[in-house]
Design a protein around this motif. Structure first.
Motif, mmCIF file in Angstrom:
data_model
loop_
_atom_site.group_PDB
_atom_site.id
_atom_site.type_symbol
_atom_site.label_atom_id
_atom_site.label_comp_id
_atom_site.label_asym_id
_atom_site.label_seq_id
_atom_site.Cartn_x
_atom_site.Cartn_y
_atom_site.Cartn_z
ATOM 1 N N ASN A 4 0.842 -1.205 0.000
ATOM 2 C CA ASN A 4 0.000 0.000 0.000
ATOM 3 C C ASN A 4 0.875 1.254 0.000
ATOM 4 O O ASN A 4 0.907 1.996 0.964
ATOM 5 N N MET A 52 -4.625 3.269 -3.504
ATOM 6 C CA MET A 52 -5.448 4.051 -2.582
ATOM 7 C C MET A 52 -5.032 3.725 -1.145
ATOM 8 O O MET A 52 -5.039 2.570 -0.741
ATOM 9 N N GLY A 109 -4.807 3.096 2.701
ATOM 10 C CA GLY A 109 -5.691 2.666 3.769
ATOM 11 C C GLY A 109 -5.923 1.163 3.725
ATOM 12 O O GLY A 109 -6.095 0.582 2.649
ATOM 13 N N TYR A 128 -9.063 -0.123 1.855
ATOM 14 C CA TYR A 128 -8.940 -0.206 0.402
ATOM 15 C C TYR A 128 -8.173 -1.462 -0.013
ATOM 16 O O TYR A 128 -8.505 -2.107 -1.013
ATOM 17 N N ARG A 176 -10.404 -4.514 0.414
ATOM 18 C CA ARG A 176 -11.398 -4.507 -0.663
ATOM 19 C C ARG A 176 -10.805 -5.048 -1.957
ATOM 20 O O ARG A 176 -11.423 -5.852 -2.661
ATOM 21 N N SER A 181 -15.241 0.565 4.371
ATOM 22 C CA SER A 181 -14.320 1.384 5.154
ATOM 23 C C SER A 181 -13.027 1.640 4.386
ATOM 24 O O SER A 181 -12.722 0.987 3.389
ATOM 25 N N GLN A 182 -12.244 2.593 4.902
ATOM 26 C CA GLN A 182 -11.011 2.986 4.239
ATOM 27 C C GLN A 182 -9.757 2.518 4.985
ATOM 28 O O GLN A 182 -8.749 2.219 4.361
ATOM 29 N N GLY A 183 -9.827 2.497 6.314
ATOM 30 C CA GLY A 183 -8.631 2.208 7.094
ATOM 31 C C GLY A 183 -8.777 1.015 8.010
ATOM 32 O O GLY A 183 -9.390 0.004 7.664
ATOM 33 N N THR A 241 -11.824 -1.508 9.147
ATOM 34 C CA THR A 241 -12.346 -2.639 8.383
ATOM 35 C C THR A 241 -12.589 -3.859 9.271
ATOM 36 O O THR A 241 -13.493 -4.652 8.999
ATOM 37 N N THR A 262 -17.316 4.717 12.738
ATOM 38 C CA THR A 262 -17.739 3.637 11.844
ATOM 39 C C THR A 262 -18.868 2.825 12.472
ATOM 40 O O THR A 262 -19.831 2.452 11.796
#
Length: 308
Positions: free
Chosen positions: A37, A59, A61, A64, A67, A164-166, A169, A214
């Motif tokens: 990342n 991206m 986080g 990401y 995902r 979520s981004q970070g 998750t 979240t």
């Protein structure tokens, strides 16, 4: 049975090679993927030299990265672990066997340690508070909601709506399993501190606040009636508390002594009814979303052992 080991990484050149080597030793035959990342050190070179398949997610986080991994990789079971060498690689076969033999969609590696440097007091208290909040709302089936060491089935991974981004998750994993009532399990695993020179990317307060936000966001999406009816109750009680003295004075004297207070009390009661109706409407939408997620989950067959 096809097994994939997923290792999200950001600047882990000191540890990722050891993690890959340990999983190659304890889980021979499993495909090991390292998703970098945007590391600025030698994480990619070290992971590739250790024998992992290395890919990149631009991206920033962990959310990401997860995902992307869940989208790209096809397997019967997935082992997700951080690349910081703090989790017990030796426990992976046990976690996987527990999932396979019992037909579980998620097995959580609950962290156990006696080392203060591995699990700081602030993290322990924050984890207990957040885990307690989630289990109070969605059901008490896990003790360590924020563990980064898990085994997932294919039907879990391919039906998981990663938003979520970070680092929040992990919260999504837990709530997704609890809300859908999926078969899950938990096993205790050893947890140790990072080796000297390796730096944690976690921020106790910043990431804790993000995880709390979240949880609130997910409660709004998954249990809107509970959230909005609670807000309605608070508004209604405030409105009644402000309105009773005004109404009582009016009944005895025939005049309204405090018009602004009377207007505020009326507005609060109206807002409480509006919040209650919003909760009813959104709850219908939430049920439809839950049905869609359940259908996506059921579109994949279960994989488990039929041995007696």
């Amino acid at each position: 049975m096809k097994v994939a080991v997923l290792i999200p990484c950001y600047n882990e050149e000191m540890t990722v090679g050891h993690v890959v080597e340990k999983f190659a030793r304890y889980m021979p035959g499993a495909a090991i993927y390292v998703y970098d990342n945007n590391s600025t050190d030698r994480t990619v070179e070290v992971a590739r030299a250790a024998g992992a398949v290395v890919r990149t997610e631009r991206m920033q986080g962990k959310g990401y990265v997860v995902r992307r991994m869940f989208s790209d990789i096809d397997a019967d079971f997935y082992v997700l672990i951080d690349g910081d060498e703090t989790y017990e690689a030796e426990a992976a076969p046990k976690l996987l066997a527990h999932a396979y033999e019992n037909g579980l969609d998620m097995v959580n590696g609950a962290r156990v340690t006696d080392r203060k440097a591995a699990y700081r007091l602030g993290h322990v208290l924050g984890n207990r508070m957040l885990t307690g909040l989630v289990t109070m709302i969605f059901g008490r089936r896990l003790s360590d909601m924020l563990s980064g060491y898990r085994v997932f089935s294919k039907r879990f991974v391919k039906s998981f709506p990663a938003l979520s981004q970070g680092f929040e998750t992990e919260t999504e994993f837990t709530i997704h399993a609890l809300e859908l009532g999926l078969p899950i399990g938990e096993m205790k695993t050893a947890y140790v501190e990072r080796p000297p020179g390796s730096v944690s990317k976690l921020s106790t307060y910043k990431d804790g606040i993000r995880i709390l936000l979240t949880i609130i966001q997910i409660v709004k999406l998954e249990k809107p009636f509970m959230l909005f009816s609670s807000i309605a109750c608070v508004l209604f009680v405030l409105g009644i508390a402000l309105g009773i003295p005004v109404v009582s004075f009016y009944l005895h004297n025939g005049v309204v002594p405090r018009l602004p207070t009377a207007l505020l009390a009326t507005a609060l009661v109206l807002l409480s009814f509006l919040s209650f109706v919003c909760g009813l409407i959104l709850d219908t939408i939430a049920i439809a979303r839950k049905e869609q997620k359940r259908l996506a989950y059921l579109s994949y067959p279960a994989v488990f052992s039929d041995r007696p």
